[in-house]
Design a protein around this motif. Structure first.
Motif, PDB file in Angstrom:
ATOM      1  N   ASP A 191       0.848  -1.189   0.000  1.00 39.39           N
ATOM      2  CA  ASP A 191       0.000   0.000   0.000  1.00 39.39           C
ATOM      3  C   ASP A 191       0.883   1.238   0.000  1.00 39.39           C
ATOM      4  N   ASP A 197       0.206   4.276   0.343  1.00 42.39           N
ATOM      5  CA  ASP A 197      -0.172   5.286   1.336  1.00 42.39           C
ATOM      6  C   ASP A 197       0.579   5.094   2.653  1.00 42.39           C
ATOM      7  N   ARG A 198       1.067   3.881   2.888  1.00 45.51           N
ATOM      8  CA  ARG A 198       1.832   3.616   4.110  1.00 45.51           C
ATOM      9  C   ARG A 198       3.116   4.442   4.155  1.00 45.51           C
ATOM     10  N   ALA A 229       3.549   7.483   2.438  1.00 43.67           N
ATOM     11  CA  ALA A 229       3.343   8.855   1.969  1.00 43.67           C
ATOM     12  C   ALA A 229       4.134   9.813   2.849  1.00 43.67           C
ATOM     13  N   ASP A 283       4.653  12.775   5.072  1.00 47.57           N
ATOM     14  CA  ASP A 283       3.807  13.567   5.950  1.00 47.57           C
ATOM     15  C   ASP A 283       4.715  14.376   6.865  1.00 47.57           C
ATOM     16  N   THR A 336      10.014  11.064  -5.258  1.00 45.91           N
ATOM     17  CA  THR A 336       8.775  11.615  -4.728  1.00 45.91           C
ATOM     18  C   THR A 336       8.144  12.562  -5.761  1.00 45.91           C
TER      19      THR A 336
END
Length: 336
Positions: free
Chosen positions: A29, A31-32, A34, A36, A303
């Motif tokens: 995944d 999103d794990r 991402a 932040d 990124t």
């Protein structure tokens, strides 16, 4: 890790490395991981253990977890998207060489040279490529004759940048505008590495470009991007990865045809000087006297705000095609 389903499709087997060096089977995944600003992604120890092949005669990867031990299948190519020491410094690449596993990117020598700022500069200077003047320090050398090394360091003039020799992403880097700040800057850098560079600041535009190819295939260089720093001391970790204010990334950079040609020539020469293969990002300063190479990053960031994929997109190579080309290059490595 990638396992071929057929020649045009690969199954991704995500393997993470914890702070303690354990290889774990990760979630696929995205999103794990991402970016932040409040919480940087981290590979946590989930209890699984990925096992490498027992010898170069096998490419089978296995995993042990709560369900027991099972095969992950034969690995066709490894994509070591790793930054910093024990990632892009030749250590993981050496492991893969010993196991006979094909992988994306630079080999052991180019990775280790690119990771060590002192040896990057030494190799490039020997190849006739302009680099910023620098002094390399260790605690032992300072303890032996501090007065000598301080004299050599101050001969660089102010301002200077103090950098760990083997750390990436501007970690441990300090800009020193007063010699009274030097000792504190050295301590910050020494906390990251036992070898530290004090480097003369270069006045010029910060320009970056991407490089692809090498090891038998033609070396290509992208259009240029520019880092415009307006509200920060320099292009630091927060600006690179957390999209902090005060830095603007412009791609393509505004260069004349002659300037772009010369940049691409210098970048190609630098890449070949370290024995580059696969990919790299070459960072330079454009000064009144010409281009000065600042760094060669042998596994640049991927990124959404990273310059390497952006430069290639502006050169006509879409992100999926860029990834596919890199994987193909690693896959072909297994047949050499």
């Amino acid at each position: 890790m990638l396992r071929a389903i057929d020649r045009s499709r690969f199954e991704v087997i995500p393997v993470g490395i914890t702070h303690d060096g354990a290889f774990v089977l990760e979630s696929d995944d995205p999103d794990r991981f991402a970016l932040d600003p409040a919480h940087l992604p981290e590979v946590v120890d989930n209890g699984s253990r990925v096992r490498w092949p027992e010898s170069a005669s096998s490419r089978e990867l296995t995993v042990t977890d709560a369900a027991g031990e099972r095969s992950l299948g034969d690995i066709d190519v490894v994509f070591p998207i790793l930054h910093g020491r024990f990632g892009e410094d030749g250590t993981v690449q050496g492991l893969l060489e010993l196991l006979g596993l094909p992988y994306v990117g630079n080999g052991v020598l180019a990775s280790s040279i690119g990771m060590d700022k002192h040896f990057t500069k030494t190799v490039l200077e020997g190849a006739g490529i302009a680099v910023a003047p620098w002094v390399t320090l260790t605690r032992a050398s300072l303890d032996e004759n501090r007065e000598l090394w301080e004299r050599r360091t101050k001969a660089l003039g102010l301002p200077v940048f103090v950098k760990p020799a083997r750390a990436g992403s501007s970690v441990g880097v300090t800009k020193v505008a007063d010699w009274a700040e030097l000792d504190a800057a050295l301590e910050i850098a020494f906390a990251e590495d036992g070898t530290v560079l004090v480097e003369a600041a270069v006045i010029g535009r910060e320009i970056e470009c991407g490089v692809l190819g090498g090891a038998g295939s033609p070396v290509r260089v992208s259009v240029a991007g520019e880092v415009v720093v307006s509200g920060r001391e320099f292009y630091d970790f927060e600006a690179k990865y957390l999209d902090a204010p005060g830095v603007e990334l412009i791609c393509p950079a505004e260069l004349g045809d002659g300037e772009l040609f010369e940049l691409q020539r210098v970048a190609r020469h630098a890449f070949e000087a370290i024995g580059g293969e696969g990919l790299a990002r070459v960072d330079v300063f454009l000064t009144d006297e010409g281009f000065v190479v600042n760094e060669i990053n042998t596994m640049p960031g991927f990124t959404p705000i990273s310059m390497f994929p952006t430069c290639w997109q502006q050169s006509g190579l879409a992100y999926p095609d860029l990834i596919a080309e890199l994987i193909d290059g690693g896959y072909a490595r297994g047949s050499r």
